[in-house]
Design a protein around this motif. Structure first.
Motif, PDB file in Angstrom:
ATOM      1  N   TYR A 285      48.263 -68.938 -36.048  1.00 37.60           N
ATOM      2  CA  TYR A 285      48.782 -68.945 -37.422  1.00 37.60           C
ATOM      3  C   TYR A 285      47.963 -69.893 -38.296  1.00 37.60           C
ATOM      4  N   THR A 286      47.617 -71.051 -37.755  1.00 35.79           N
ATOM      5  CA  THR A 286      46.827 -72.011 -38.527  1.00 35.79           C
ATOM      6  C   THR A 286      45.455 -71.436 -38.856  1.00 35.79           C
ATOM      7  N   ARG A 287      44.870 -70.749 -37.899  1.00 39.30           N
ATOM      8  CA  ARG A 287      43.562 -70.128 -38.145  1.00 39.30           C
ATOM      9  C   ARG A 287      43.678 -69.055 -39.230  1.00 39.30           C
ATOM     10  N   ALA A 288      44.749 -68.279 -39.203  1.00 38.00           N
ATOM     11  CA  ALA A 288      44.957 -67.250 -40.224  1.00 38.00           C
ATOM     12  C   ALA A 288      45.129 -67.877 -41.606  1.00 38.00           C
ATOM     13  N   ILE A 289      45.825 -69.005 -41.677  1.00 37.43           N
ATOM     14  CA  ILE A 289      46.011 -69.699 -42.958  1.00 37.43           C
ATOM     15  C   ILE A 289      44.663 -70.145 -43.516  1.00 37.43           C
ATOM     16  N   ILE A 290      43.838 -70.734 -42.659  1.00 38.68           N
ATOM     17  CA  ILE A 290      42.520 -71.227 -43.107  1.00 38.68           C
ATOM     18  C   ILE A 290      41.643 -70.070 -43.562  1.00 38.68           C
ATOM     19  N   GLN A 291      41.582 -69.021 -42.751  1.00 37.07           N
ATOM     20  CA  GLN A 291      40.718 -67.893 -43.108  1.00 37.07           C
ATOM     21  C   GLN A 291      41.260 -67.131 -44.313  1.00 37.07           C
ATOM     22  N   GLY A 292      42.577 -67.029 -44.416  1.00 38.94           N
ATOM     23  CA  GLY A 292      43.163 -66.363 -45.572  1.00 38.94           C
ATOM     24  C   GLY A 292      42.836 -67.088 -46.859  1.00 38.94           C
ATOM     25  N   ARG A 293      42.895 -68.424 -46.829  1.00 33.85           N
ATOM     26  CA  ARG A 293      42.558 -69.205 -48.026  1.00 33.85           C
ATOM     27  C   ARG A 293      41.078 -69.064 -48.361  1.00 33.85           C
ATOM     28  N   GLN A 294      40.228 -69.119 -47.355  1.00 36.60           N
ATOM     29  CA  GLN A 294      38.787 -69.029 -47.600  1.00 36.60           C
ATOM     30  C   GLN A 294      38.385 -67.667 -48.150  1.00 36.60           C
ATOM     31  N   ALA A 295      39.035 -66.615 -47.675  1.00 39.77           N
ATOM     32  CA  ALA A 295      38.683 -65.256 -48.093  1.00 39.77           C
ATOM     33  C   ALA A 295      39.457 -64.794 -49.319  1.00 39.77           C
ATOM     34  N   GLY A 296      40.412 -65.603 -49.776  1.00 40.47           N
ATOM     35  CA  GLY A 296      41.244 -65.170 -50.889  1.00 40.47           C
ATOM     36  C   GLY A 296      42.192 -64.045 -50.500  1.00 40.47           C
ATOM     37  N   ASP A 297      42.483 -63.944 -49.202  1.00 38.72           N
ATOM     38  CA  ASP A 297      43.443 -62.934 -48.711  1.00 38.72           C
ATOM     39  C   ASP A 297      44.821 -63.575 -48.733  1.00 38.72           C
ATOM     40  N   TRP A 298      45.452 -63.568 -49.903  1.00 44.04           N
ATOM     41  CA  TRP A 298      46.680 -64.343 -50.088  1.00 44.04           C
ATOM     42  C   TRP A 298      47.882 -63.730 -49.377  1.00 44.04           C
ATOM     43  N   ARG A 299      47.837 -62.432 -49.152  1.00 46.81           N
ATOM     44  CA  ARG A 299      48.931 -61.828 -48.399  1.00 46.81           C
ATOM     45  C   ARG A 299      48.944 -62.354 -46.962  1.00 46.81           C
ATOM     46  N   SER A 300      47.778 -62.342 -46.322  1.00 45.56           N
ATOM     47  CA  SER A 300      47.699 -62.859 -44.957  1.00 45.56           C
ATOM     48  C   SER A 300      48.021 -64.351 -44.922  1.00 45.56           C
ATOM     49  N   TYR A 301      47.574 -65.069 -45.934  1.00 41.03           N
ATOM     50  CA  TYR A 301      47.840 -66.510 -46.042  1.00 41.03           C
ATOM     51  C   TYR A 301      49.353 -66.767 -46.088  1.00 41.03           C
ATOM     52  N   ALA A 302      50.044 -66.033 -46.962  1.00 39.72           N
ATOM     53  CA  ALA A 302      51.488 -66.225 -47.094  1.00 39.72           C
ATOM     54  C   ALA A 302      52.227 -65.763 -45.839  1.00 39.72           C
ATOM     55  N   LEU A 303      51.806 -64.640 -45.254  1.00 38.90           N
ATOM     56  CA  LEU A 303      52.456 -64.140 -44.039  1.00 38.90           C
ATOM     57  C   LEU A 303      52.258 -65.094 -42.860  1.00 38.90           C
ATOM     58  N   ALA A 304      51.121 -65.765 -42.812  1.00 38.08           N
ATOM     59  CA  ALA A 304      50.887 -66.712 -41.727  1.00 38.08           C
ATOM     60  C   ALA A 304      51.851 -67.890 -41.821  1.00 38.08           C
ATOM     61  N   PHE A 305      52.106 -68.371 -43.039  1.00 37.81           N
ATOM     62  CA  PHE A 305      53.098 -69.429 -43.200  1.00 37.81           C
ATOM     63  C   PHE A 305      54.490 -68.924 -42.818  1.00 37.81           C
ATOM     64  N   SER A 306      54.787 -67.653 -43.155  1.00 38.95           N
ATOM     65  CA  SER A 306      56.067 -67.060 -42.760  1.00 38.95           C
ATOM     66  C   SER A 306      56.188 -67.022 -41.241  1.00 38.95           C
ATOM     67  N   GLY A 307      55.108 -66.636 -40.572  1.00 40.75           N
ATOM     68  CA  GLY A 307      55.118 -66.617 -39.116  1.00 40.75           C
ATOM     69  C   GLY A 307      55.324 -68.002 -38.527  1.00 40.75           C
ATOM     70  N   LEU A 308      54.682 -69.002 -39.144  1.00 39.59           N
ATOM     71  CA  LEU A 308      54.890 -70.379 -38.694  1.00 39.59           C
ATOM     72  C   LEU A 308      56.353 -70.781 -38.848  1.00 39.59           C
ATOM     73  N   GLY A 309      56.953 -70.364 -39.974  1.00 40.92           N
ATOM     74  CA  GLY A 309      58.359 -70.684 -40.192  1.00 40.92           C
ATOM     75  C   GLY A 309      59.239 -70.089 -39.110  1.00 40.92           C
ATOM     76  N   ASN A 310      58.974 -68.845 -38.740  1.00 39.77           N
ATOM     77  CA  ASN A 310      59.738 -68.207 -37.657  1.00 39.77           C
ATOM     78  C   ASN A 310      59.514 -68.931 -36.332  1.00 39.77           C
ATOM     79  N   LEU A 311      58.291 -69.375 -36.115  1.00 38.03           N
ATOM     80  CA  LEU A 311      57.976 -70.107 -34.898  1.00 38.03           C
ATOM     81  C   LEU A 311      58.778 -71.404 -34.821  1.00 38.03           C
ATOM     82  N   PHE A 312      58.782 -72.164 -35.907  1.00 37.43           N
ATOM     83  CA  PHE A 312      59.501 -73.440 -35.905  1.00 37.43           C
ATOM     84  C   PHE A 312      61.017 -73.224 -35.799  1.00 37.43           C
ATOM     85  N   LEU A 313      61.509 -72.146 -36.422  1.00 39.43           N
ATOM     86  CA  LEU A 313      62.930 -71.840 -36.309  1.00 39.43           C
ATOM     87  C   LEU A 313      63.282 -71.499 -34.865  1.00 39.43           C
ATOM     88  N   GLN A 314      62.407 -70.746 -34.213  1.00 39.18           N
ATOM     89  CA  GLN A 314      62.629 -70.368 -32.820  1.00 39.18           C
ATOM     90  C   GLN A 314      62.646 -71.604 -31.925  1.00 39.18           C
TER      91      GLN A 314
END
Length: 273
Positions: free
Chosen positions: A15-44
């Motif tokens: 997820y952290t790698r997706a956040i970094i690459q999403g920000r670098q590539a301007g892929d904001w959907r993947s960037y936001a979804l990666a944070f969502s996935g992290l949130g689910n991970l921490f909730l779990q």
């Protein structure tokens, strides 16, 4: 996949790698979804502060880049965090999730179920009942329908709606006799137990409780077994004093109305299609 396999460290690194690459590539959907996935991970993992923080980051990115669907997912996740922490903003986040999804989105029934279930747990039965009833056409698979019927029975019992309770109980008991519903039978039957207890239907409550315990034991569902045993003690205490809870006073609620309208509109659209 790593998160679902409980490989938490590996999941967090991806997820952290997706956040970094999403920000670098301007892929904001993947960037936001990666944070969502992290949130689910921490909730779990049970880390609620980090779950909240990650979903807030997801929400900010989604709103900034007009990603309504991702924003709705973040609001729904924040609703879950509020429920777990006993926060006061659960209804607010549920409302915002519904508005962001729009009435026809396929995630709305699941959101509506989670909200109505939480209202029932809180004893807000008159809010939960109309939403639970409107959910029935949206959960055709038998095992999922068992959960909704359990919620209807619990809310109907809490509001003193004997006819609605009786219908839900009859269908639920029939469905849970089918082995294909074993994965949800215990949870659905416990909803029936709550509703029967509210109405002082002691024999039905104990019969449904026995069935729920048997299914939970067969499936080694320890948490449900503990819940059922606690319910048995409460039923015995109330039955010995003939003390059934008083039905909840009728209360109409704007968010409940919004969910009912959305679910009914989606049902009509599906029928027309």
């Amino acid at each position: 996949l790593a998160r679902r396999r409980a490989e938490y460290d590996r999941a967090e690194s991806w997820y952290t790698r997706a956040i970094i690459q999403g920000r670098q590539a301007g892929d904001w959907r993947s960037y936001a979804l990666a944070f969502s996935g992290l949130g689910n991970l921490f909730l779990q993992k049970g880390n609620l502060p980090l779950a909240r923080k990650a979903n807030v980051r997801s929400l900010r990115a989604a709103r900034r880049h007009r990603l309504d669907h991702v924003a709705a997912m973040a609001y729904q996740a924040l609703f879950g965090v509020e429920v777990e922490t006993g926060g006061e903003r659960a209804d607010e986040y549920a409302d915002k999730a519904l508005q962001a999804y729009g009435p026809s989105h396929p995630n709305v029934p699941r959101l509506a179920y989670d909200v109505a279930y939480q209202w029932a747990v809180q004893g807000r039965f008159s809010r939960a009942l109309p939403v639970a009833t409107a959910l029935l056409p949206h959960f055709e698979p038998t095992s999922e329908r068992v959960l909704v019927l359990g919620l209807v029975a619990r809310a109907a019992g809490g509001t003193g709606e004997r006819a609605a309770f009786g219908h839900a109980a009859e269908v639920l008991l029939d469905l849970t006799a089918d082995p294909s519903t074993a994965d949800t039978a215990a949870a659905g039957l416990l909803g029936l137990v709550h509703g029967a207890t509210s109405l002082g239907e002691w024999e039905m409550a104990e019969t449904a409780l026995d069935r729920a315990l048997q299914v939970a034991a067969d499936r080694r569902e320890g948490k449900l077994m503990m819940t059922a045993e606690a319910l048995r003690d409460a039923i015995r205490l109330r039955r010995s004093t003939q003390d059934a809870p008083a039905p909840e006073a009728q209360e109409w609620h704007g968010l409940a109305s919004d969910f009912v309208d959305a679910l009914q509109a989606a049902s009509l659209a599906g029928a027309a299609g």
